[in-house]
Enzyme design. Structure first.
Site, PDB file in Angstrom:
ATOM      1  N   GLU A  12       0.838  -1.199   0.000  1.00 47.78           N
ATOM      2  CA  GLU A  12       0.000   0.000   0.000  1.00 47.78           C
ATOM      3  C   GLU A  12       0.873   1.249   0.000  1.00 47.78           C
ATOM      4  O   GLU A  12       1.665   1.455   0.928  1.00 47.78           O
ATOM      5  CB  GLU A  12      -0.900   0.025   1.244  1.00 47.78           C
ATOM      6  N   CYS A  13       0.740   2.065  -1.019  1.00 46.87           N
ATOM      7  CA  CYS A  13       1.416   3.362  -1.124  1.00 46.87           C
ATOM      8  C   CYS A  13       2.934   3.191  -0.982  1.00 46.87           C
ATOM      9  O   CYS A  13       3.615   2.945  -1.971  1.00 46.87           O
ATOM     10  CB  CYS A  13       0.851   4.345  -0.103  1.00 46.87           C
ATOM     11  N   GLY A  14       3.488   3.321   0.207  1.00 48.87           N
ATOM     12  CA  GLY A  14       4.915   3.087   0.368  1.00 48.87           C
ATOM     13  C   GLY A  14       5.315   1.691  -0.059  1.00 48.87           C
ATOM     14  O   GLY A  14       6.402   1.477  -0.597  1.00 48.87           O
ATOM     15  N   MET A  45       5.667   1.710  -3.748  1.00 53.32           N
ATOM     16  CA  MET A  45       6.924   2.343  -4.126  1.00 53.32           C
ATOM     17  C   MET A  45       8.088   1.351  -4.012  1.00 53.32           C
ATOM     18  O   MET A  45       8.961   1.283  -4.875  1.00 53.32           O
ATOM     19  CB  MET A  45       7.157   3.566  -3.252  1.00 53.32           C
ATOM     20  N   THR A  64      -0.741  -0.715  -4.601  1.00 55.23           N
ATOM     21  CA  THR A  64      -1.801   0.271  -4.764  1.00 55.23           C
ATOM     22  C   THR A  64      -1.504   1.521  -3.965  1.00 55.23           C
ATOM     23  O   THR A  64      -0.909   1.456  -2.885  1.00 55.23           O
ATOM     24  CB  THR A  64      -3.160  -0.315  -4.320  1.00 55.23           C
TER      25      THR A  64
END
Length: 463
Positions: A330-332, A335, A431
């Site tokens: 999720e997000c981080g 990345m 995501t």
């Protein structure tokens, strides 16, 4: 457990510090305090946890649904639940502090910045109380706490200007050592920059703890209808607080360190209800543990990009993803699963290379919104055509390859806006959207991990 909401007139008035001072005041007076946060924020709750010594509950009807909101409140434990609001009291299209207070039937204590006013502060309080009459839901603005207010004439002038039926519950004097440093994504986390304990004690001395406790009310408990599918969030009621199907043979690994630190307490609780949860620290050099699924939460990988570029955990993820290990980033986490990450200073670092994306940090935030995701196919967090609700807030943008496959269409406002989210490869999903377990996303993830565990058992061991 009774509760009340500390709400601000706007962002930046000092709600977090006021909440921390109120927690300390109530604790010093002998009350057992359960903190909570209105809205999807991860950072303010980290400060609540440091001061109170217990996890702060997330209260967000968009993420959790009406029944889930009540379940989230009642999963807390204490005499008084102190809820910090988000933004200004009435701000927010889908979610507002006022709406959350009304749904839970909790009184509101207004935090007023008194640094540059006196009688006009009373006028502001009166206006916020009277504005409640314009709303469909009842909002009970019952008291005030003054932020950055001196004693003596300053305090007395404001008290005299307040309406008689608004309880005065104390003040927080202006003190430099009560300020919390901030950066992109908000304040520094509580573990990084805890508020000075002595300053907090001094602030708590001028808060009326008994008055706060007297105002608090007991909200409704979840009804029997909570056992049915919640039409607001699309989540099954069994996802939180109902019967669990714990399976110690299923193991989920969760990254928990400075780079991966945005985790709702309810998420860890739900994972633990159905699986053996083990944690690891990629920035400390930990490899990915033996497991049936990996959860990479959001956080600050951009601040630790050089360390992550050489982390054994990212090499492990790259190798094991191709073997079918379910991974949710999720997000981080997205990345870290990408090909590369370019930081704000222009340095580019290699990441796990599982997902066909290159991520770059920007000077301004790129998204800040509640969103609804509609699954295109069966995936790690939802089956085809199912919907999930979540929240996104990020300063980065992802450039994806021509072969990128997306798991979700994104809905904002009244309809599908053409955006996509959820890069997917193998059984890996990355995501930008953060989901609460009330959405059902983590139950689906656990189902996929359980299937993986069955395969591993037949092969004679875990991946």
């Amino acid at each position: 457990m009774k509760g009340l909401v500390l709400a601000g007139t706007a962002s930046g008035v000092g709600k977090t510090v006021a909440t921390l001072a109120a927690i300390r005041a109530l604790d010093n007076a002998g009350y057992d305090v359960q903190p909570a946060k209105a809205g999807p924020d991860f950072i303010d709750p980290s400060h609540h946890a440091v001061v109170s010594g217990r996890p702060s509950r997330t209260l967000d009807p968009w993420l959790e649904g009406e029944a889930g909101l009540r379940r989230a409140f009642w999963r807390g434990d204490g005499d008084v639940c102190l809820v910090e609001g988000m933004m200004g009291l009435y701000d927010g299209s889908e979610v507002s502090t006022a709406g959350i207070a009304a749904r839970l039937d909790l009184p509101v204590v207004l935090v007023l910045d008194a640094s540059a006013g006196m009688q006009s502060v009373g006028a502001t309080a009166l206006g916020f109380r009277e504005f409640a009459a314009r709303l469909d839901r009842d909002v009970d603005v019952a008291g005030v706490v003054l932020q950055r207010a001196h004693g003596g004439r300053h305090e007395a002038g404001i008290r005299d200007a307040l309406p008689d039926d608004l309880a005065y519950l104390g003040r927080i004097p202006p003190m430099a050592d009560l300020e919390i440093p901030d950066r992109h994504l908000g304040l520094h986390r509580g573990e990084e920059a805890p508020v000075d304990a002595d300053a907090l004690d001094r602030a708590a001395e001028t808060i009326d703890a008994a008055g706060l406790a007297a105002l608090a009310r007991t909200p409704p408990r979840p009804s029997a209808a909570a056992a049915e599918r919640d039409s607001t969030s699309g989540a099954e009621a069994t996802s939180i607080g109902m019967a669990s199907t714990a399976d110690p043979e299923v193991r989920v690994a969760v990254a928990r360190d400075e780079a991966f630190c945005f985790v709702y307490p309810s998420t860890i609780e739900r994972l633990g209800e159905r699986a053996d949860v083990v944690t690891f620290q990629p920035t400390a050099g930990d490899p990915v543990p033996s497991c049936d699924g990996v959860y990479l939460p959001g956080g600050y990988p951009e601040l630790h990009a050089e360390t992550l570029a050489n982390a054994p955990a990212l090499e492990d993820l790259a190798a094991r993803a191709s073997d079918g290990l379910p991974v949710l980033g999720e997000c981080g986490g997205l990345m870290a699963l990408s090909e590369s990450l370019t930081t704000a200073d222009g340095e580019t670092h290699r990441m796990a290379g599982v997902l066909p994306a290159d991520v770059e940090l920007c000077e301004r935030y790129q998204a800040l919104d509640h969103v609804e995701l509609r699954a295109r196919t069966d995936g790690v967090t939802a089956r085809a055509d199912e919907s999930l609700r979540g929240h996104e807030f990020h300063y980065s943008t992802a450039s994806v390859g021509d072969d990128a496959r997306f798991a979700f269409d994104v809905r904002r406002g009244e309809g599908i806006d053409g955006a996509h989210d959820g890069l997917t490869e193998y059984a890996v999903l990355g995501t930008y959207t953060h989901c609460h377990p009330e959405s059902g996303a983590f139950d689906r993830f656990l189902d996929v991990a359980s299937e993986r565990a069955g395969v591993a058992d037949r092969r004679g061991g875990r991946a």
